[in-house]
Design a protein around this motif. Structure first.
Motif, PDB file in Angstrom:
ATOM      1  N   THR A  48       8.167  -0.110   0.801  1.00  0.00           N
ATOM      2  CA  THR A  48       6.884  -0.744   0.498  1.00  0.00           C
ATOM      3  C   THR A  48       5.803  -0.237   1.444  1.00  0.00           C
ATOM      4  N   ALA A  49       6.145  -0.146   2.727  1.00  0.00           N
ATOM      5  CA  ALA A  49       5.179   0.353   3.711  1.00  0.00           C
ATOM      6  C   ALA A  49       4.800   1.796   3.404  1.00  0.00           C
ATOM      7  N   ARG A  50       5.782   2.609   3.037  1.00  0.00           N
ATOM      8  CA  ARG A  50       5.493   4.007   2.714  1.00  0.00           C
ATOM      9  C   ARG A  50       4.576   4.108   1.503  1.00  0.00           C
ATOM     10  N   ALA A  51       4.834   3.279   0.506  1.00  0.00           N
ATOM     11  CA  ALA A  51       3.979   3.295  -0.686  1.00  0.00           C
ATOM     12  C   ALA A  51       2.548   2.916  -0.318  1.00  0.00           C
ATOM     13  N   THR A  56      -3.009   4.637   0.591  1.00  0.00           N
ATOM     14  CA  THR A  56      -4.166   4.737   1.493  1.00  0.00           C
ATOM     15  C   THR A  56      -4.552   6.193   1.718  1.00  0.00           C
ATOM     16  N   ILE A  57      -3.560   7.044   1.911  1.00  0.00           N
ATOM     17  CA  ILE A  57      -3.840   8.477   2.106  1.00  0.00           C
ATOM     18  C   ILE A  57      -4.510   9.062   0.865  1.00  0.00           C
TER      19      ILE A  57
END
Length: 67
Positions: A48-51, A56-57
């Motif tokens: 979830t954090a990676r997504a 954001t990127i």
């Protein structure tokens, strides 16, 4: 009869050994299942954090291309 009693005692010993092994294996399964559950939870949070980072990127890159 002595022979039968001797065979029965040997069988009892083997049964006890296998029951102890079964208990050890069941304990190991419980421990590993709990560990797997914790790893799955951690993995889900990290995914979830990676997504979120990916989104954001991508948004930031899109904003820079408009400038």
């Amino acid at each position: 009869i002595e022979d039968l009693c001797s065979k029965r005692e040997e069988l009892n010993r083997q049964i006890k050994q296998e029951e102890e092994e079964k208990e050890r294996l069941q304990h190991d399964i419980r421990v590993l299942s709990e560990k797997l559950s914790r790893v799955n939870e951690s993995l889900a949070q990290r995914l979830t954090a990676r997504a979120t980072f990916d989104r954001t990127i991508a948004e930031t890159e899109a904003a820079y291309t408009k400038v």
